[in-house]
Design a protein around this motif. Structure first.
Motif, PDB file in Angstrom:
ATOM      1  N   THR A   9       0.735  -1.183   0.251  1.00  0.00           N
ATOM      2  CA  THR A   9      -0.029  -0.203   0.073  1.00  0.00           C
ATOM      3  C   THR A   9       0.922   1.384   0.002  1.00  0.00           C
ATOM      4  O   THR A   9       0.591   2.046  -0.644  1.00  0.00           O
ATOM      5  N   HIS A  10       1.957   1.293   0.823  1.00  0.00           N
ATOM      6  CA  HIS A  10       2.709   2.580   1.002  1.00  0.00           C
ATOM      7  C   HIS A  10       3.295   2.825  -0.316  1.00  0.00           C
ATOM      8  O   HIS A  10       3.477   4.167  -0.563  1.00  0.00           O
ATOM      9  N   HIS A  11       3.801   2.026  -1.306  1.00  0.00           N
ATOM     10  CA  HIS A  11       4.520   2.429  -2.329  1.00  0.00           C
ATOM     11  C   HIS A  11       3.571   2.681  -3.523  1.00  0.00           C
ATOM     12  O   HIS A  11       3.761   2.969  -4.720  1.00  0.00           O
ATOM     13  N   TRP A  12       2.164   2.327  -3.207  1.00  0.00           N
ATOM     14  CA  TRP A  12       1.266   2.532  -4.276  1.00  0.00           C
ATOM     15  C   TRP A  12       1.155   3.971  -4.588  1.00  0.00           C
ATOM     16  O   TRP A  12       1.336   4.325  -5.728  1.00  0.00           O
ATOM     17  N   GLY A  13       0.812   5.024  -3.996  1.00  0.00           N
ATOM     18  CA  GLY A  13       0.780   6.426  -4.115  1.00  0.00           C
ATOM     19  C   GLY A  13      -0.126   7.178  -3.160  1.00  0.00           C
ATOM     20  O   GLY A  13      -0.240   6.413  -2.072  1.00  0.00           O
ATOM     21  N   GLY A  14      -0.361   8.361  -3.489  1.00  0.00           N
ATOM     22  CA  GLY A  14      -1.267   9.043  -2.550  1.00  0.00           C
ATOM     23  C   GLY A  14      -0.377   9.980  -1.478  1.00  0.00           C
ATOM     24  O   GLY A  14       0.736   9.749  -1.355  1.00  0.00           O
ATOM     25  N   GLU A  15      -1.286  10.074  -0.245  1.00  0.00           N
ATOM     26  CA  GLU A  15      -0.653  10.790   0.818  1.00  0.00           C
ATOM     27  C   GLU A  15      -1.249  10.059   1.990  1.00  0.00           C
ATOM     28  O   GLU A  15      -2.176   9.622   2.070  1.00  0.00           O
ATOM     29  N   PRO A  16      -0.330  10.146   2.912  1.00  0.00           N
ATOM     30  CA  PRO A  16       1.159  10.750   3.306  1.00  0.00           C
ATOM     31  C   PRO A  16       2.198   9.803   2.442  1.00  0.00           C
ATOM     32  O   PRO A  16       1.944   8.752   2.278  1.00  0.00           O
ATOM     33  N   THR A  56      -6.566   8.395   2.127  1.00  0.00           N
ATOM     34  CA  THR A  56      -5.332   8.390   2.894  1.00  0.00           C
ATOM     35  C   THR A  56      -4.699   7.136   2.976  1.00  0.00           C
ATOM     36  O   THR A  56      -5.313   6.133   3.020  1.00  0.00           O
ATOM     37  N   ASN A  57      -3.298   7.321   2.458  1.00  0.00           N
ATOM     38  CA  ASN A  57      -2.639   6.128   2.312  1.00  0.00           C
ATOM     39  C   ASN A  57      -1.841   5.585   3.862  1.00  0.00           C
ATOM     40  O   ASN A  57      -1.170   6.396   4.169  1.00  0.00           O
ATOM     41  N   MET A  58      -2.505   4.904   4.506  1.00  0.00           N
ATOM     42  CA  MET A  58      -2.004   4.492   5.857  1.00  0.00           C
ATOM     43  C   MET A  58      -1.188   3.046   5.650  1.00  0.00           C
ATOM     44  O   MET A  58      -1.409   1.919   6.509  1.00  0.00           O
ATOM     45  N   GLY A  59      -0.136   3.015   4.525  1.00  0.00           N
ATOM     46  CA  GLY A  59       0.437   1.599   4.603  1.00  0.00           C
ATOM     47  C   GLY A  59       1.940   1.919   4.979  1.00  0.00           C
ATOM     48  O   GLY A  59       2.247   2.974   4.890  1.00  0.00           O
ATOM     49  N   PHE A  60       2.378   1.053   5.875  1.00  0.00           N
ATOM     50  CA  PHE A  60       3.542   1.207   6.403  1.00  0.00           C
ATOM     51  C   PHE A  60       4.494  -0.149   6.100  1.00  0.00           C
ATOM     52  O   PHE A  60       4.082  -1.225   6.167  1.00  0.00           O
ATOM     53  N   GLY A  61       5.696  -0.055   5.541  1.00  0.00           N
ATOM     54  CA  GLY A  61       6.806  -0.948   5.048  1.00  0.00           C
ATOM     55  C   GLY A  61       6.611  -1.956   6.205  1.00  0.00           C
ATOM     56  O   GLY A  61       7.096  -1.571   7.471  1.00  0.00           O
ATOM     57  N   PHE A  62       6.847  -3.023   6.033  1.00  0.00           N
ATOM     58  CA  PHE A  62       7.223  -4.191   7.036  1.00  0.00           C
ATOM     59  C   PHE A  62       6.141  -4.361   7.932  1.00  0.00           C
ATOM     60  O   PHE A  62       6.344  -5.341   8.869  1.00  0.00           O
ATOM     61  N   ASP A  63       5.147  -3.972   7.994  1.00  0.00           N
ATOM     62  CA  ASP A  63       3.907  -4.061   8.952  1.00  0.00           C
ATOM     63  C   ASP A  63       3.516  -5.500   9.011  1.00  0.00           C
ATOM     64  O   ASP A  63       3.149  -6.039   7.806  1.00  0.00           O
ATOM     65  N   TYR A  64       3.411  -6.008  10.062  1.00  0.00           N
ATOM     66  CA  TYR A  64       2.642  -7.203  10.337  1.00  0.00           C
ATOM     67  C   TYR A  64       1.189  -6.704  10.477  1.00  0.00           C
ATOM     68  O   TYR A  64       1.041  -5.528  10.879  1.00  0.00           O
ATOM     69  N   VAL A  65       0.101  -7.755  10.550  1.00  0.00           N
ATOM     70  CA  VAL A  65      -1.032  -7.313  10.918  1.00  0.00           C
ATOM     71  C   VAL A  65      -1.095  -6.668  12.378  1.00  0.00           C
ATOM     72  O   VAL A  65      -1.768  -5.631  12.595  1.00  0.00           O
ATOM     73  N   ASP A  66      -0.119  -7.186  13.184  1.00  0.00           N
ATOM     74  CA  ASP A  66      -0.204  -6.713  14.630  1.00  0.00           C
ATOM     75  C   ASP A  66       0.183  -5.179  14.773  1.00  0.00           C
ATOM     76  O   ASP A  66      -0.336  -4.642  15.496  1.00  0.00           O
ATOM     77  N   ASN A  67       1.122  -4.887  13.859  1.00  0.00           N
ATOM     78  CA  ASN A  67       1.533  -3.495  13.876  1.00  0.00           C
ATOM     79  C   ASN A  67       0.316  -2.569  13.554  1.00  0.00           C
ATOM     80  O   ASN A  67       0.213  -1.496  14.115  1.00  0.00           O
ATOM     81  N   ALA A  68      -0.436  -2.906  12.376  1.00  0.00           N
ATOM     82  CA  ALA A  68      -1.424  -2.044  12.087  1.00  0.00           C
ATOM     83  C   ALA A  68      -2.334  -1.933  13.236  1.00  0.00           C
ATOM     84  O   ALA A  68      -3.140  -0.991  13.412  1.00  0.00           O
ATOM     85  N   TYR A  69      -2.801  -3.250  13.781  1.00  0.00           N
ATOM     86  CA  TYR A  69      -3.556  -3.212  14.888  1.00  0.00           C
ATOM     87  C   TYR A  69      -3.123  -2.169  16.081  1.00  0.00           C
ATOM     88  O   TYR A  69      -4.135  -1.537  16.622  1.00  0.00           O
ATOM     89  N   TYR A  70      -1.977  -2.084  16.478  1.00  0.00           N
ATOM     90  CA  TYR A  70      -1.334  -1.473  17.297  1.00  0.00           C
ATOM     91  C   TYR A  70      -1.636   0.084  16.963  1.00  0.00           C
ATOM     92  O   TYR A  70      -1.984   0.905  17.683  1.00  0.00           O
ATOM     93  N   ARG A  71      -1.605   0.500  15.648  1.00  0.00           N
ATOM     94  CA  ARG A  71      -1.607   1.789  15.245  1.00  0.00           C
ATOM     95  C   ARG A  71      -2.947   2.543  15.294  1.00  0.00           C
ATOM     96  O   ARG A  71      -3.414   3.333  15.888  1.00  0.00           O
ATOM     97  N   VAL A  72      -4.030   1.311  14.834  1.00  0.00           N
ATOM     98  CA  VAL A  72      -5.349   1.600  15.230  1.00  0.00           C
ATOM     99  C   VAL A  72      -5.900   1.591  16.640  1.00  0.00           C
ATOM    100  O   VAL A  72      -6.646   2.497  16.841  1.00  0.00           O
TER     101      VAL A  72
END
Length: 198
Positions: free
Chosen positions: A7-14, A36-52
């Motif tokens: 997702t992060h490499h796709w485009g958009g902001e940030p 909004t592009n909320m993609g972060f490199g190397f994220d596991y599902v767990d990391n996204a869970y923590y962010r949300v």
């Protein structure tokens, strides 16, 4: 759109790394909407869970939240399909709690070039498909459009490396997602050529 480096490499902001491999297709997919592009490199599902869990979606209520996660769980950590799907199920539950009026478009894990991961990806996606309820959680597997004739590995022409799509791969995904978003969101007006407005 919540995800990892795909997702992060796709485009958009940030945009954090300047790669934006699929910037043209992102623009076509989401113009004229705010996405909004909320993609972060190397994220596991767990990391996204923590962010949300710690506020990433607080105070907003998007019409549609797109989730594309799991490839790092299967590829890096070697989670089982069941463990990966269970993590995504918990994540979707959390997103529903944070944004109860949003529709969630859960995307299947995209195909990878490693042959030993073809079956785990398929098994994970079969489990994720069970989360589809047709009301507020919708499952789709646009990665199938990237597959070669063997039905397991992605076509080289669509991939930059073993896991990330190139610009052409993102174009394929953009076309698949545009169709899905038109069905899910009556206000969706993307999927048109850049420069054309509805």
């Amino acid at each position: 759109m919540i995800g990892d480096s795909i997702t992060h490499h796709w485009g958009g902001e940030p945009s954090g790394d300047g790669k934006n491999t699929g910037a043209g297709s992102w623009e076509k997919l989401f113009r004229p909407h705010t996405a909004t592009n909320m993609g972060f490199g190397f994220d596991y599902v767990d990391n996204a869970y923590y962010r949300v869990q710690n506020g990433e979606l607080d105070g907003i209520s998007p019409r549609v939240i797109i989730v594309l996660l799991g490839t790092n769980n299967l590829g890096h950590r070697k989670d089982t399909p069941q463990a990966c799907a269970d993590n995504i199920r918990a994540f979707v539950r959390l997103v529903r709690r944070k944004c109860p009026s949003s529709k969630i478009l859960l995307l299947g894990v995209l195909p990878r070039k490693e042959k030993n991961l073809a079956e785990p990806v398929k098994q994970t996606n079969r489990l994720l498909a069970e989360l589809h309820n047709g009301k507020n959680i919708f499952f789709a597997d646009p990665g199938k459009a990237l597959l070669s004739a063997d039905g397991a590995s992605p076509q080289n022409e669509f991939m930059k490396d073993v896991v990330h799509p190139n610009a052409r791969g993102y174009e394929v995904l953009e076309k698949e997602l545009a169709v899905l978003l038109k069905k899910l969101d009556a206000k969706y007006r993307g999927g048109k050529q850049a420069g054309k407005h509805s």
